[in-house]
Design an enzyme around this catalytic site. Structure first.
Site, PDB file in Angstrom:
ATOM      1  CB  CYS A 393      -0.985  -0.039   1.162  1.00 35.12           C
ATOM      2  SG  CYS A 393      -2.427   0.978   0.832  1.00 35.12           S
ATOM      3  CG  HIS A 522      -3.449  -3.492   3.116  1.00 42.37           C
ATOM      4  ND1 HIS A 522      -2.367  -3.051   3.849  1.00 42.37           N
ATOM      5  CD2 HIS A 522      -4.137  -2.390   2.762  1.00 42.37           C
ATOM      6  CE1 HIS A 522      -2.410  -1.729   3.949  1.00 42.37           C
ATOM      7  NE2 HIS A 522      -3.477  -1.301   3.294  1.00 42.37           N
ATOM      8  CD  GLU A 524      -0.939  -6.244   4.817  1.00 40.09           C
ATOM      9  OE1 GLU A 524      -0.626  -6.483   3.623  1.00 40.09           O
ATOM     10  OE2 GLU A 524      -1.114  -5.091   5.252  1.00 40.09           O
TER      11      GLU A 524
HETATM   12  N1  GLN Z   1      -1.706   6.768   2.968  1.00 41.60           N
HETATM   13  C1  GLN Z   1      -1.831   6.044   1.754  1.00 41.60           C
HETATM   14  C2  GLN Z   1      -3.196   6.250   1.100  1.00 41.60           C
HETATM   15  O1  GLN Z   1      -4.126   6.619   1.775  1.00 41.60           O
HETATM   16  C3  GLN Z   1      -1.572   4.559   1.965  1.00 41.60           C
HETATM   17  C4  GLN Z   1      -2.580   3.884   2.801  1.00 41.60           C
HETATM   18  C5  GLN Z   1      -2.122   2.567   3.378  1.00 41.60           C
HETATM   19  O2  GLN Z   1      -0.936   2.297   3.418  1.00 41.60           O
HETATM   20  N2  GLN Z   1      -3.057   1.767   3.865  1.00 41.60           N
HETATM   21  O3  GLN Z   1      -3.351   6.028  -0.072  1.00 41.60           O
END
Ligand code: GLN
Length: 552
Positions: A393, A522, A524
């Protein structure tokens, strides 16, 4: 009452409450109870009840709350839902998660709609009734024969009272259908060297004051519970000794179901509920827990984060750690995780050399500017030094920014999250987020939950998954800016995964590198101990190759 295979079922409800203190593994215990009852042939669903007034965990600071676990339907929940998924294999959604905020919001909504027919709406019984309605709804939707409902916090906390009241009301209506497990803690003070049961006795009495008597006590401790202590507790809570279960510290959390079964917990619970085991099948778990214990060789993974609590970010990235564990174990390796505070590289670039000692690095999810410059430097170092890099992400966005700055030469490339005025927003605010941010609509408003993606044939990701169509869970507001796509591709950034509906880049890979992959989702959250995630598996493969390379 509802049906399974045409037969009527009388669902059973097991409430799991904490005694003495928090952080002793109540979530893993509740997940393990689900696991062993499922292994005995029953259809089980887990619920977590959190006492806070927040509607969900999405707006709580990561270092304060720990990981926000995202479900398939986009629920931003407590990390215990991750334990439930990993231990039972059942996906969790909105119905598996209840907070005080959700309960009050619904009761007030109904009151405004005149749904209480002009009656006054009372804290008791209307709040407990709404809690009960939600628990039963989850049971029905899952057609569960056994529900395991974990209460956050510890008995004696004021905010737990209405949840205990809901459970008491259910028990009063259906004495044969509702049961209580207390997860307690038995300290052994250093000075005495003797295990003490008094705090547990007090916790039982406190629970009694809510009109509830525990049916089982799980005794968490640094050592097994002696038969003397079992006897004492059994007298205090009027329970046979077989219902006092020893739950000592163990090597890995995946030993917990196996340990519970050594104490015959599955059989004892089923017997007291008037049920018979339909089968007993913990073989794969026993094999896994035995295997983990035997592993001696290690793999060194650096996680570059910023939500430090004491010396690690363990709580914030619990699913990342577990996904690393699952992949490493399947390669017969024990992961050695090094927690690296990214801000350190901003102060001292020379310390980036320490990354050479690692087999691979992960840049996990995160929010806000702090620490991102250090992450961008680390990503560039990993690219130049050919160290396996996995960006999750935010980590994907960092990879993209770093590549744009250092390969494309766009010195001021950034994300609009970090620098809203950047001239080169290679990561930009998603179109549907602009208005939400302006109106300060932060809660539950990101791009959340499962979304499909299509993988490029020649990519590392396609090779890892072994197919072109995937679905993964998301939680973000910012995205890869397609304006820069051609230029980045020309300079060696492979666009490996796309959401074709939104024309949104989901995966980037650095072509001239052994394994440098960033994913906008994600992965994970979907890794399981018996079924590691394919991207974590191939990342691990690359880490081991890197380990070998450095030795030569
Ligand atoms: N801050 C980034 C976004 O909002 C990544 C979010 C995250 O890592 N879950 O796109």
């Amino acid at each position: 009452m509802n049906k399974r295979n045409g037969k009527k079922i009388n669902p059973k409800y097991i409430f799991v409450v904490g005694g003495v203190m928090s952080s002793v593994g109540k979530g893993v215990a509740a997940a393990s109870v689900g696991n062993i009852l499922q292994s005995r042939g029953y259809r089980v669903a887990n619920i977590k009840c959190d006492m806070y007034v927040n509607i969900d965990a999405g707006t709580i600071r990561p270092a304060e709350h720990g990981e926000v676990f995202v479900g398939e339907d986009g629920i931003e929940a407590d990390q215990d839902l991750g334990n439930y998924e990993r231990f039972t294999g059942n996906d969790c959604v909105r119905d598996n998660y209840i907070t005080t905020g959700q309960v009050y919001q619904e009761v007030i909504r109904r009151e405004r709609n005149l749904e209480y027919g002009g009656e006054d709406v009372e804290v008791v019984p209307d709040i407990p009734n709404e809690i009960i309605r939600r628990i039963k709804l989850c049971q029905e939707k899952n057609n569960a024969e056994i529900m395991v409902i974990e209460f956050g916090g510890t008995v004696g906390e004021y905010q737990l009272l209405l949840f205990l009241e809901a459970a008491r009301m259910m028990k009063a209506k259906d004495p044969q259908g509702v049961f209580f497990i207390m997860v307690s803690y038995l300290p052994t003070p250093k000075l005495l060297g003797e295990q003490k049961s008094k705090p547990t006795q007090f916790a039982i009495r406190t629970l009694n004051a809510s009109g509830i008597a525990p049916d089982f006590i799980l005794c968490r401790a640094d050592r097994p519970v002696s038969s003397d202590i079992k006897r004492t507790i059994s007298i205090v809570c009027s329970l046979p000794e077989e219902r006092i279960i020893s739950a000592p510290d163990i090597y890995s959390i995946y030993d917990v179901p196996v340990n519970f079964e050594k104490e015959n917990l599955g059989e004892v619970i089923l017997k007291s509920m008037g049920l018979k085991a339909k089968k007993k099948d913990l073989r794969e778990w026993i094999r896994l827990s035995g295997k983990i214990r035997k592993i001696t060789k290690t793999v060194k993974i650096g996680i570059i984060g910023k939500y430090f609590n004491f010396k690690s970010c363990r709580d914030t990235y619990i699913s990342v750690i577990e996904a690393v564990n699952h992949a490493a174990w399947s390669e017969n390796r024990k992961p050695e995780i090094l927690w690296i505070d990214s801000e350190k590289y901003e102060k001292d670039r020379r310390s980036l050399h320490e990354l050479d000692k690692l087999d691979g690095i992960i840049v996990p999810g995160g929010f806000g500017k702090r620490g991102t410059e250090g992450m961008i430097l680390a990503a560039d170092y990993a690219r130049r030094r050919r160290i396996p890099y996995f960006g999750l992400c935010l980590g994907m966005q960092i990879l993209t920014i770093s590549f744009a700055r250092h390969v494309l030469g766009l010195k001021d490339a950034n994300s609009t999250e970090m620098d809203p005025k950047t001239k080169n927003p290679v990561i930009c605010t998603m179109a549907d987020q602009v208005d939400k941010l302006k109106k300060k609509q932060y809660g539950g408003s990101m791009r959340l939950g499962a979304c499909p993606a299509k993988l490029a044939k020649d990519s590392l990701s396609h090779k890892a998954y072994g197919r072109a169509k995937i679905s993964e869970r998301h939680r973000h507001r910012y995205e890869f800016n397609n304006f820069y796509r051609d230029d980045l591709e020309k300079r060696g950034l492979r666009i490996a995964g796309i959401n074709t509906d939104l024309d949104l880049v989901e995966i980037v890979e650095v072509k001239d590198h052994p394994w440098m992959v960033g994913v906008q989702f994600h992965p994970e959250f979907k890794s399981r101990p018996l079924d590691p995630h394919p991207l974590f598996l191939t990342f691990m493969g690359a880490c081991l190759k890197n380990k070998g390379r450095r030795k030569n």
